[in-house]
Design a protein around this motif. Structure first.
Motif, short mmCIF file in Angstrom:
data_model
loop_
_atom_site.label_atom_id
_atom_site.label_comp_id
_atom_site.label_asym_id
_atom_site.label_seq_id
_atom_site.Cartn_x
_atom_site.Cartn_y
_atom_site.Cartn_z
N HIS A 157 0.83 -1.21 0.00
CA HIS A 157 0.00 0.00 0.00
C HIS A 157 0.87 1.26 0.00
O HIS A 157 1.97 1.28 0.55
CB HIS A 157 -0.94 0.01 1.21
N THR B 232 -4.94 -0.75 2.99
CA THR B 232 -4.85 -1.73 1.90
C THR B 232 -6.18 -1.87 1.19
O THR B 232 -6.24 -2.00 -0.04
CB THR B 232 -4.38 -3.09 2.43
N THR C 210 -6.60 0.92 -1.22
CA THR C 210 -5.74 0.67 -2.39
C THR C 210 -6.40 -0.34 -3.32
O THR C 210 -6.44 -0.16 -4.54
CB THR C 210 -4.36 0.17 -1.95
#
Length: 209
Positions: free
Chosen positions: A9, A63, A66
């Protein structure tokens, strides 16, 4: 040919606030959001348009966000797996990095490096961390996709790659594959020999300019 594209990330709030990350649920910064979009575009250029793609991500906010950028370009839903989280730092998570630095006990040069908890109550040992990432990878590799995208964290990346090349967990005491935030690592397996390659580690060319 199987290809796995492992994303770390990009910039998150704990980076700029100098806080301990781990399982602390920090969010992407504005710069991190721009980098996530660049990651998604780079993957879209790299993976054939007609390929069936699976997207798996750590369930932490940085994350997950992302993965959402990537999902938007590929038209898939991310599969969230908490086993792909960063190492847990126990009581240190979300605290100033200097708090951890004052208490941190480095692993011994020789001896039980896998069972070391770094002197932080509640922190994961390297062995426990590796076992959960390996368990996630074992399951992921059973899925019949030619292209898989895994969104995870910088420290966890070492164990994703180690699992891919089938390193025994008890041999990981000294393994540390460093990859920058927002990077893409490419793992590849050929159909003939079934050799597993680390084709590219920590590539950040997509973030340039």
């Amino acid at each position: 040919m199987r290809s796995i594209h492992v994303v770390t990330h990009p910039e998150a709030s704990h980076h700029v606030e100098e806080l301990v990350g781990g399982w602390h649920d920090s969010h992407l910064t504005p710069a991190g959001l721009r980098e996530a979009a660049s990651i998604a575009r780079a993957l879209r250029r790299e993976i054939p348009e007609d390929a069936e793609v699976e997207l798996i991500s750590s369930d932490l906010l940085r994350t997950r966000r992302t993965a959402e950028e990537i999902a938007g370009l590929f038209g898939v839903e991310p599969v969230l797996d908490r086993r792909l989280r960063e190492k847990s730092y126990g009581e240190a998570e979300g605290r100033p990095q200097e708090w951890l630095d004052k208490r941190f006990v480095p692993p011994p040069a020789v001896g039980d490096r896998m069972g070391h908890d770094e002197g932080v109550p509640g922190a994961e040992t390297k062995a426990a961390f590796a076992r959960r990432v390996y368990a996630a990878m074992e399951e992921i590799l059973q899925h019949p996709y030619e292209h898989q995208i895994i969104v995870t964290h910088g420290f966890a990346l070492s164990f994703v790659v180690a699992s891919w090349i089938r390193m025994p967990i008890d041999s990981l005491g000294y393994v540390n594959l460093r990859a920058p935030s927002g990077s893409i690592t490419h793992l590849r397996e050929d159909d003939f020999f079934h050799n597993r390659q680390l084709a590219r580690l920590g590539d950040t060319r997509h973030l340039e300019g």
